[in-house]
Motif scaffolding. Structure first.
Motif, short mmCIF file in Angstrom:
data_model
loop_
_atom_site.label_atom_id
_atom_site.label_comp_id
_atom_site.label_asym_id
_atom_site.label_seq_id
_atom_site.Cartn_x
_atom_site.Cartn_y
_atom_site.Cartn_z
N PHE A 319 0.83 -1.20 0.00
CA PHE A 319 0.00 0.00 0.00
C PHE A 319 0.87 1.25 0.00
O PHE A 319 0.67 2.18 -0.79
CB PHE A 319 -0.92 -0.02 1.22
N LYS A 320 1.86 1.29 0.87
CA LYS A 320 2.73 2.47 0.99
C LYS A 320 3.64 2.66 -0.22
O LYS A 320 4.09 3.78 -0.50
CB LYS A 320 3.58 2.36 2.26
N LYS A 321 3.90 1.58 -0.93
CA LYS A 321 4.77 1.68 -2.11
C LYS A 321 4.16 2.56 -3.18
O LYS A 321 4.86 3.33 -3.86
CB LYS A 321 5.04 0.28 -2.67
N THR A 322 2.84 2.50 -3.33
CA THR A 322 2.16 3.30 -4.35
C THR A 322 1.49 4.56 -3.77
O THR A 322 1.27 5.53 -4.49
CB THR A 322 1.09 2.46 -5.07
N ALA A 393 12.65 -3.59 12.54
CA ALA A 393 11.61 -3.60 11.52
C ALA A 393 12.13 -4.21 10.23
O ALA A 393 13.31 -4.10 9.89
CB ALA A 393 11.11 -2.18 11.27
N ILE A 394 11.21 -4.84 9.50
CA ILE A 394 11.56 -5.43 8.21
C ILE A 394 11.23 -4.44 7.11
O ILE A 394 10.28 -3.66 7.21
CB ILE A 394 10.81 -6.76 8.01
N SER A 395 12.01 -4.44 6.04
CA SER A 395 11.82 -3.48 4.96
C SER A 395 12.16 -4.13 3.62
O SER A 395 13.06 -4.97 3.54
CB SER A 395 12.71 -2.25 5.17
N VAL A 396 11.44 -3.72 2.57
CA VAL A 396 11.77 -4.15 1.22
C VAL A 396 12.19 -2.96 0.36
O VAL A 396 12.28 -3.07 -0.86
CB VAL A 396 10.58 -4.89 0.57
N GLU A 397 12.46 -1.84 1.00
CA GLU A 397 12.93 -0.66 0.27
C GLU A 397 14.26 -0.96 -0.40
O GLU A 397 15.18 -1.49 0.21
CB GLU A 397 13.08 0.53 1.22
N GLY A 398 14.37 -0.60 -1.68
CA GLY A 398 15.59 -0.82 -2.41
C GLY A 398 15.75 -2.23 -2.95
O GLY A 398 16.76 -2.53 -3.60
N ARG A 416 5.49 -14.82 17.89
CA ARG A 416 6.73 -14.79 18.66
C ARG A 416 7.94 -14.54 17.76
O ARG A 416 8.98 -14.11 18.23
CB ARG A 416 6.90 -16.10 19.42
N MET A 417 7.79 -14.83 16.47
CA MET A 417 8.92 -14.69 15.55
C MET A 417 8.65 -13.72 14.41
O MET A 417 9.56 -13.38 13.65
CB MET A 417 9.28 -16.07 14.97
N LYS A 418 7.43 -13.28 14.28
CA LYS A 418 7.02 -12.41 13.18
C LYS A 418 7.73 -11.05 13.23
O LYS A 418 7.87 -10.45 14.29
CB LYS A 418 5.51 -12.22 13.25
N HIS A 419 8.15 -10.55 12.07
CA HIS A 419 8.69 -9.19 11.94
C HIS A 419 7.62 -8.26 11.37
O HIS A 419 6.76 -8.69 10.61
CB HIS A 419 9.91 -9.17 11.01
N PHE A 420 7.72 -6.99 11.74
CA PHE A 420 6.75 -6.00 11.28
C PHE A 420 7.46 -4.87 10.54
O PHE A 420 8.60 -4.53 10.83
CB PHE A 420 5.95 -5.44 12.46
N SER A 421 6.73 -4.26 9.63
CA SER A 421 7.25 -3.15 8.85
C SER A 421 7.35 -1.88 9.69
O SER A 421 6.59 -1.68 10.64
CB SER A 421 6.33 -2.90 7.65
N LYS A 422 8.24 -1.01 9.30
CA LYS A 422 8.37 0.28 10.00
C LYS A 422 7.14 1.16 9.78
O LYS A 422 6.94 2.14 10.50
CB LYS A 422 9.62 1.00 9.51
N ASP A 423 6.31 0.82 8.81
CA ASP A 423 5.10 1.60 8.55
C ASP A 423 3.95 1.25 9.48
O ASP A 423 2.88 1.85 9.38
CB ASP A 423 4.66 1.42 7.09
N VAL A 424 4.15 0.29 10.35
CA VAL A 424 3.14 -0.02 11.35
C VAL A 424 3.34 0.92 12.53
O VAL A 424 4.42 1.00 13.10
CB VAL A 424 3.24 -1.48 11.81
N SER A 425 2.29 1.61 12.91
CA SER A 425 2.40 2.60 13.97
C SER A 425 2.58 1.93 15.33
O SER A 425 2.10 0.80 15.55
CB SER A 425 1.15 3.48 14.01
N PRO A 426 3.22 2.62 16.27
CA PRO A 426 3.32 2.08 17.64
C PRO A 426 1.95 1.82 18.26
O PRO A 426 1.79 0.89 19.05
CB PRO A 426 4.06 3.20 18.39
#
Length: 514
Positions: A319-322, A393-398, A416-426
């Motif tokens: 979503f944030k990519k576009t 945070a996990i990222s696919v930028e670049g 317990r092991m899942k990573h979240f994007s930096k675009d997820v708010s606190p």
């Protein structure tokens, strides 16, 4: 009764991991075979050792949707890491389109094709068990999945079981009414000075505002109705994942009576609501207008869509990519009403009854669900090739498009092991952490309907549902016009017999708990 110790233990683990939950899960990637664990997730099993019983051969995996673009390279990295860990397995992936997926599972079993592991869901587990599409896992878990079995709470295994036999490996995620959501464009809500959506009236005002002020944008797709269940009742569906099914139970009913869902005011109100949306121009006029709601959302052509408790964290990167300046916002109607834990499982990984290598399939799942590096590798790809880490945070930028690895990791999610994007708010992270804290355990928790005694009736009911329910929930049908014929066909299909059988099994379940 408030949630029990088992569910509390999941939350405790979740809170311990709050440092890692800074963002939403990215759309692809894996961990390098040699990457060391960070050591942060001390409560997660972390064994890189091979399964107790030796396995070999190929594990053939079936998943929905499209294959990730960099699947071949990630697959090689997974196989290399398994070999280094002493697990002599190869993998083979097959992806079926969403609209064909469940039918393909049935055909695989009926034709005896050799596949091993597949994504399934608790809402239709009883049907595929009765058709002998999948097999019990207990024996293979004891031999090749000890770490996996020990690390997942018993309540989750119970929700993935029928007649005390385990038929799927459950995800470990927030569970309370976790599918009863919509998602909207939060930036547009704020643009038009609308309040945070808590009621159906709030939601409809948002849809109407979009219709009147955003030309070229459809207010909402016609692909989800579960978000309306909370508006019209308290609903546990032993069978059904689209907000409908032959029978339902109200968890507040002291007698736990199974009622005909399609004869209920709940179904009538949902159909009439969706019909109003359709007639107001808030939904597509036909199925071809918005063929791909996710793409429409990401391209600014859609302002609301179905969702679940974790879905925003899964769709946020695309979503944030576009639309980098836009916002996604969850809608959970009537948030002050009690929210129930009906199931401690949702998405599952199951073994085909036709599998030639069930031991290898279980050993593979045990391998990646028992070690952070292995989980990352299968879920996200190779670090710095398919994804990057930005702090926690996990990222696919670049990341080049050719290296994208948009895997369906939600099928085996482990919070317990899942990573979240930096675009997820606190704020959303905190909401996820606390989601189950105030939940109420439904008295039906752990019940799983065995459809085998009425499998012929269920098949006929499914055919009637396909003829009427999808169109009704898309707003295409007028309730008063279609319902009499729909009701008659359901009766002829044997819906009353199915409800009696549901009641018998539920009564046995509740008696055994006393």
């Amino acid at each position: 009764m408030t949630r029990k110790k088992v569910l509390a233990s999941i939350l405790i683990m979740f809170v311990m991991l709050s440092g890692m939950l800074t963002a939403c899960s990215g759309s692809g990637g894996t961990t390098p075979a040699k990457e060391e664990s960070s050591g942060e997730k001390t409560n997660v099993p972390d064994s890189g050792s091979p399964a107790e019983a030796k396995v070999s051969g190929t594990v053939k995996i079936v998943l929905p949707g499209d294959a990730p673009k960099d699947l071949a390279n990630v697959q090689k990295a997974i196989e290399d890491k398994m070999k280094a860990d002493g697990l002599a397995l190869k993998l083979e992936f097959t992806y079926f389109p969403w609209d064909q997926y469940t039918n393909k599972l049935n055909l695989i079993a009926a034709s005896g094709e050799n596949y091993d592991l597949a994504w399934t869901h608790v809402s239709w587990l009883s049907q595929i068990v009765s058709k002998h599409v999948v097999s019990p896992l207990d024996e293979w878990l004891d031999k090749n999945g000890k770490e996996l079995k020990d690390s997942i709470p018993s309540a989750n295994w119970s929700s993935a079981s029928i007649d005390n036999k385990i038929y799927g490996i459950p995800t470990l995620v927030p569970t309370a009414e976790n599918n009863n959501f919509f998602a909207i464009r939060g930036d547009l809500r704020k643009k038009y000075n609308l309040p945070e959506i808590q009621t159906l009236s709030d939601f409809e005002k948002y849809l109407d505002t979009i219709k009147k002020n955003e030309p070229g944008m459809m207010p909402i797709a016609n692909d989800g109705s579960r978000g309306l269940l909370r508006e019209f009742g308290n609903v546990y569906l032993p069978v059904g994942d689209v907000g409908a099914g032959p029978g339902y139970v109200d968890p507040t009913d002291p007698e736990l009576k199974v009622q005909n869902f399609y004869d209920s005011e709940i179904f009538k109100n949902i159909v009439n609501t969706k019909r109003k949306w359709y007639q107001n121009g808030w939904m597509p006029k036909d199925a071809q207008e918005i063929k791909d709601p996710e793409s429409a959302l990401n391209n600014g052509k859609l302002s609301a869509i179905w969702s679940n408790v974790l879905k925003t964290t899964e769709r946020i990167d695309a979503f944030k990519k576009t639309l980098p300046q836009s916002e996604l916002e969850d809608v959970f109607l009537n948030p002050d009403k009690p929210k129930y834990v009906f199931d401690a499982a949702s998405n599952l990984l199951s073994i085909f009854s036709t599998s030639k290598n069930p031991e290898g399939a279980i050993a593979f799942v045990n391998w990646f669900r028992s070690n952070q590096d292995n989980y990352d590798l299968f879920s996200y790809g190779v670090k710095d090739v398919n994804y990057k880490m930005d702090g926690n945070a996990i990222s696919v930028e670049g990341i080049n498009e050719k290296q994208s690895y948009n895997q369906v990791y939600w099928a085996w999610d482990d919070i317990r092991m899942k990573h979240f994007s930096k675009d997820v708010s606190p704020e959303l992270v905190q909401k996820l952490q606390q989601w189950d804290e105030s939940a109420v355990e439904a008295p039906t928790l752990g019940f799983r309907f065995n459809a085998d005694p009425v499998k012929a009736e269920m098949a006929q009911i499914n055919a009637v549902e396909k003829e009427y329910v999808d169109a009704a929930y898309a707003g295409f049908s007028d309730y008063d016009q279609f319902f009499p014929k729909f009701q008659s066909k359901l009766k002829s299909a044997g819906i009353e017999k199915v409800i009696v059988e549901m009641q018998r099994q539920l009564d046995e379940f509740t008696a055994a708990k006393k």
